[in-house]
Design a protein around this motif. Structure first.
Motif, PDB file in Angstrom:
ATOM      1  N   ILE A  50      14.256  32.153 108.746  1.00  0.00           N
ATOM      2  CA  ILE A  50      15.064  31.895 107.555  1.00  0.00           C
ATOM      3  C   ILE A  50      16.089  33.004 107.358  1.00  0.00           C
ATOM      4  CG2 ILE A  50      14.984  31.687 105.032  1.00  0.00           C
ATOM      5  CD1 ILE A  50      12.131  30.502 105.433  1.00  0.00           C
ATOM      6  N   ALA A  51      15.652  34.253 107.571  1.00  0.00           N
ATOM      7  CA  ALA A  51      16.573  35.382 107.426  1.00  0.00           C
ATOM      8  C   ALA A  51      17.664  35.339 108.485  1.00  0.00           C
ATOM      9  CB  ALA A  51      15.801  36.697 107.515  1.00  0.00           C
ATOM     10  N   PHE A  52      17.334  34.856 109.673  1.00  0.00           N
ATOM     11  CA  PHE A  52      18.298  34.783 110.762  1.00  0.00           C
ATOM     12  C   PHE A  52      19.332  33.674 110.547  1.00  0.00           C
ATOM     13  CE2 PHE A  52      19.467  32.572 114.701  1.00  0.00           C
ATOM     14  CZ  PHE A  52      20.153  33.571 115.363  1.00  0.00           C
ATOM     15  N   ALA A  53      18.906  32.546 109.972  1.00  0.00           N
ATOM     16  CA  ALA A  53      19.772  31.373 109.847  1.00  0.00           C
ATOM     17  C   ALA A  53      20.997  31.670 108.974  1.00  0.00           C
ATOM     18  CB  ALA A  53      18.991  30.208 109.250  1.00  0.00           C
ATOM     19  N   ALA A  54      22.170  31.311 109.483  1.00  0.00           N
ATOM     20  CA  ALA A  54      23.418  31.496 108.734  1.00  0.00           C
ATOM     21  C   ALA A  54      23.681  30.259 107.894  1.00  0.00           C
ATOM     22  CB  ALA A  54      24.570  31.758 109.693  1.00  0.00           C
ATOM     23  N   PRO A  99      22.583  28.531 103.689  1.00  0.00           N
ATOM     24  CA  PRO A  99      21.932  28.813 102.405  1.00  0.00           C
ATOM     25  C   PRO A  99      20.438  28.499 102.465  1.00  0.00           C
ATOM     26  CG  PRO A  99      23.970  27.573 102.083  1.00  0.00           C
ATOM     27  CD  PRO A  99      23.695  27.577 103.554  1.00  0.00           C
ATOM     28  N   ALA A 100      19.644  29.319 101.818  1.00  0.00           N
ATOM     29  CA  ALA A 100      18.190  29.139 101.853  1.00  0.00           C
ATOM     30  C   ALA A 100      17.777  27.773 101.316  1.00  0.00           C
ATOM     31  CB  ALA A 100      17.514  30.253 101.045  1.00  0.00           C
ATOM     32  N   LEU A 101      18.450  27.300 100.259  1.00  0.00           N
ATOM     33  CA  LEU A 101      18.125  25.991  99.705  1.00  0.00           C
ATOM     34  C   LEU A 101      18.390  24.886 100.721  1.00  0.00           C
ATOM     35  CD1 LEU A 101      19.470  26.243  96.031  1.00  0.00           C
ATOM     36  CD2 LEU A 101      17.074  26.150  96.766  1.00  0.00           C
ATOM     37  N   ALA A 102      19.476  25.026 101.469  1.00  0.00           N
ATOM     38  CA  ALA A 102      19.804  24.029 102.484  1.00  0.00           C
ATOM     39  C   ALA A 102      18.761  24.030 103.600  1.00  0.00           C
ATOM     40  CB  ALA A 102      21.192  24.289 103.051  1.00  0.00           C
ATOM     41  N   VAL A 103      18.325  25.215 104.013  1.00  0.00           N
ATOM     42  CA  VAL A 103      17.278  25.303 105.032  1.00  0.00           C
ATOM     43  C   VAL A 103      15.995  24.649 104.517  1.00  0.00           C
ATOM     44  CG1 VAL A 103      15.876  26.859 106.438  1.00  0.00           C
ATOM     45  CG2 VAL A 103      18.276  27.417 105.986  1.00  0.00           C
ATOM     46  N   ALA A 104      15.680  24.877 103.248  1.00  0.00           N
ATOM     47  CA  ALA A 104      14.493  24.259 102.651  1.00  0.00           C
ATOM     48  C   ALA A 104      14.601  22.747 102.667  1.00  0.00           C
ATOM     49  CB  ALA A 104      14.303  24.767 101.225  1.00  0.00           C
ATOM     50  N   PHE A 105      15.801  22.224 102.320  1.00  0.00           N
ATOM     51  CA  PHE A 105      15.987  20.774 102.332  1.00  0.00           C
ATOM     52  C   PHE A 105      15.819  20.216 103.735  1.00  0.00           C
ATOM     53  CE2 PHE A 105      19.065  17.454 103.488  1.00  0.00           C
ATOM     54  CZ  PHE A 105      18.470  16.378 102.833  1.00  0.00           C
ATOM     55  N   TRP A 106      16.498  20.812 104.704  1.00  0.00           N
ATOM     56  CA  TRP A 106      16.469  20.267 106.050  1.00  0.00           C
ATOM     57  C   TRP A 106      15.082  20.339 106.667  1.00  0.00           C
ATOM     58  CZ3 TRP A 106      19.611  16.867 107.518  1.00  0.00           C
ATOM     59  CH2 TRP A 106      20.958  16.903 107.188  1.00  0.00           C
ATOM     60  N   ARG A 107      14.332  21.402 106.400  1.00  0.00           N
ATOM     61  CA  ARG A 107      13.002  21.503 107.004  1.00  0.00           C
ATOM     62  C   ARG A 107      12.092  20.388 106.499  1.00  0.00           C
ATOM     63  NH1 ARG A 107       9.881  26.927 105.291  1.00  0.00           N
ATOM     64  NH2 ARG A 107       8.146  25.853 106.331  1.00  0.00           N
ATOM     65  N   TYR A 133      27.062  24.283 110.374  1.00  0.00           N
ATOM     66  CA  TYR A 133      26.443  25.512 110.874  1.00  0.00           C
ATOM     67  C   TYR A 133      26.697  25.667 112.372  1.00  0.00           C
ATOM     68  CZ  TYR A 133      23.701  24.280 106.694  1.00  0.00           C
ATOM     69  OH  TYR A 133      23.314  23.891 105.444  1.00  0.00           O
ATOM     70  N   ASP A 134      26.524  26.892 112.847  1.00  0.00           N
ATOM     71  CA  ASP A 134      26.619  27.122 114.283  1.00  0.00           C
ATOM     72  C   ASP A 134      25.330  26.670 114.963  1.00  0.00           C
ATOM     73  OD1 ASP A 134      24.645  29.327 114.300  1.00  0.00           O
ATOM     74  OD2 ASP A 134      26.205  30.452 113.250  1.00  0.00           O
ATOM     75  N   ASN A 135      25.381  26.582 116.299  1.00  0.00           N
ATOM     76  CA  ASN A 135      24.231  26.075 117.050  1.00  0.00           C
ATOM     77  C   ASN A 135      22.980  26.930 116.852  1.00  0.00           C
ATOM     78  OD1 ASN A 135      25.768  23.990 118.097  1.00  0.00           O
ATOM     79  ND2 ASN A 135      26.337  25.123 119.953  1.00  0.00           N
ATOM     80  N   GLY A 136      23.180  28.249 116.744  1.00  0.00           N
ATOM     81  CA  GLY A 136      22.030  29.129 116.540  1.00  0.00           C
ATOM     82  C   GLY A 136      21.306  28.840 115.234  1.00  0.00           C
ATOM     83  N   THR A 137      22.074  28.525 114.182  1.00  0.00           N
ATOM     84  CA  THR A 137      21.462  28.217 112.891  1.00  0.00           C
ATOM     85  C   THR A 137      20.695  26.906 112.947  1.00  0.00           C
ATOM     86  OG1 THR A 137      23.117  29.456 111.638  1.00  0.00           O
ATOM     87  CG2 THR A 137      21.948  27.703 110.470  1.00  0.00           C
ATOM     88  N   TRP A 138      21.286  25.882 113.594  1.00  0.00           N
ATOM     89  CA  TRP A 138      20.567  24.603 113.720  1.00  0.00           C
ATOM     90  C   TRP A 138      19.290  24.777 114.531  1.00  0.00           C
ATOM     91  CZ3 TRP A 138      21.054  20.953 110.494  1.00  0.00           C
ATOM     92  CH2 TRP A 138      22.284  20.586 109.959  1.00  0.00           C
TER      93      TRP A 138
END
Length: 307
Positions: free
Chosen positions: A29-33, A35-43, A214-219
């Motif tokens: 999560i810290a690495f992903a470029a 928003p934390a809320l967006a990461v939460a939604f997608w997961r 997002y960039d490929n690394g974030t996905w």
């Protein structure tokens, strides 16, 4: 006794996989470029999509039972668990990006303390050892947060969010324990993750959190969170709730703290702040006392839940 022994190795394996998987969550999560809320939604959205065909084919009878039959009450607990899971992600995941992985992970590990207080509110009051453990954990959290005051207001905000994340996680686990008395792991996680995603989507839109670009690394990091922490981690913990108490699951999550801190150090270069380490150690010691001393018989208790 003989009916329990075949179940225990599977439960131990599930818990081992879960701990290893969730330890990667904070660093990813810290690495992903994003928003934390967006990461939460997608997961949660991706996990729900993966589970949908399985639930639709293998668990049709249970789903009908939730909609029209005897499982309506369990279905309600699934929905409530999904709501509290959304609140957990919406508080803890931003704390990881705002502060340090080690501190955020340690503070959210106070979940068993809140679990014990929930049990006390239900009439199962902690023992003297339990109250001592709660006191140690609170003192350790205060120490770690106090060390962050000298760092920045953002670090303190991260600590507060992590503590709220722990409270919501305790409620989520307690509700999940109730739902899992009658429902399978697949049905429970599908409804819970789906509810969480449905709630987080408008939250992201209102907050203006970008859901793409997002960039490929974030996905890849998001997908790794889905496969690791979500499908393997949370789902294996949910599986374990079938045969193990919520309190046991909570204390085993403590093992995530050193694992996440080590990964963040080696991968992201986040070395834990020396002044916060005594507080974090005191916090973990207190949480361990809450479980190991207050409820020593909780581990792998009788398998009264549905298989």
């Amino acid at each position: 006794m003989n009916t329990r022994s075949p179940r225990q190795p599977a439960t131990v394996l599930a818990l081992t996989v879960a701990v290893l998987a969730v330890s990667s969550s904070g660093p990813l999560i810290a690495f992903a470029a994003a928003p934390a809320l967006a990461v939460a939604f997608w997961r949660n959205a991706i996990a729900t999509a993966v589970l949908t065909p399985v639930a639709a084919v293998a668990r049709r009878a249970e789903i009908r039972g939730i909609l029209f039959g005897p499982y309506r009450r369990a279905g309600l607990f699934c929905l409530l668990a999904g709501v509290t899971l959304a609140a957990h992600f919406a508080t803890w995941m931003p704390s990881v990006q705002l502060g340090s992985v080690a501190t955020a992970t340690a503070l959210v590990a106070t979940q068993p303390v809140w679990q014990g207080l929930i049990a006390a509110a239900q009439g199962r009051r902690p023992s003297v050892h339990g109250w001592i453990g709660i006191g140690l954990a609170v003192a350790g959290a205060a120490w770690a947060t106090g060390a962050d005051i000298a760092v920045s207001g953002q670090a303190v905000l991260a600590d507060v969010l992590a503590l709220f994340g722990a409270i919501f996680a305790a409620v989520y686990t307690a509700l999940g324990e109730r739902a899992r008395t009658t429902l399978s792991t697949t049905t429970y996680t599908w409804i819970c993750y789906g509810t969480c995603a449905v709630i987080l989507l408008p939250v992201c839109l209102i907050a203006g959190a970008d859901l793409g670009g997002y960039d490929n690394g974030t996905w890849l990091a998001i997908l790794a969170v889905v496969v690791g922490a979500q499908l393997l981690g949370h789902s294996m913990f949910n599986y374990a709730l079938q045969r193990t108490s919520a309190t046991t699951v909570s204390v085993l999550i403590l093992l995530e703290v050193p694992g996440a801190a080590l990964l963040a150090w080696l991968w992201l270069g986040q070395q834990p702040r020396p002044e916060a380490l005594p507080g974090l150690a005191l916090l973990l010691a207190g949480v361990a006392v809450v479980i190991l001393m207050a409820r020593p018989r909780a581990f792998l208790r009788s398998g009264r839940r549905r298989g």
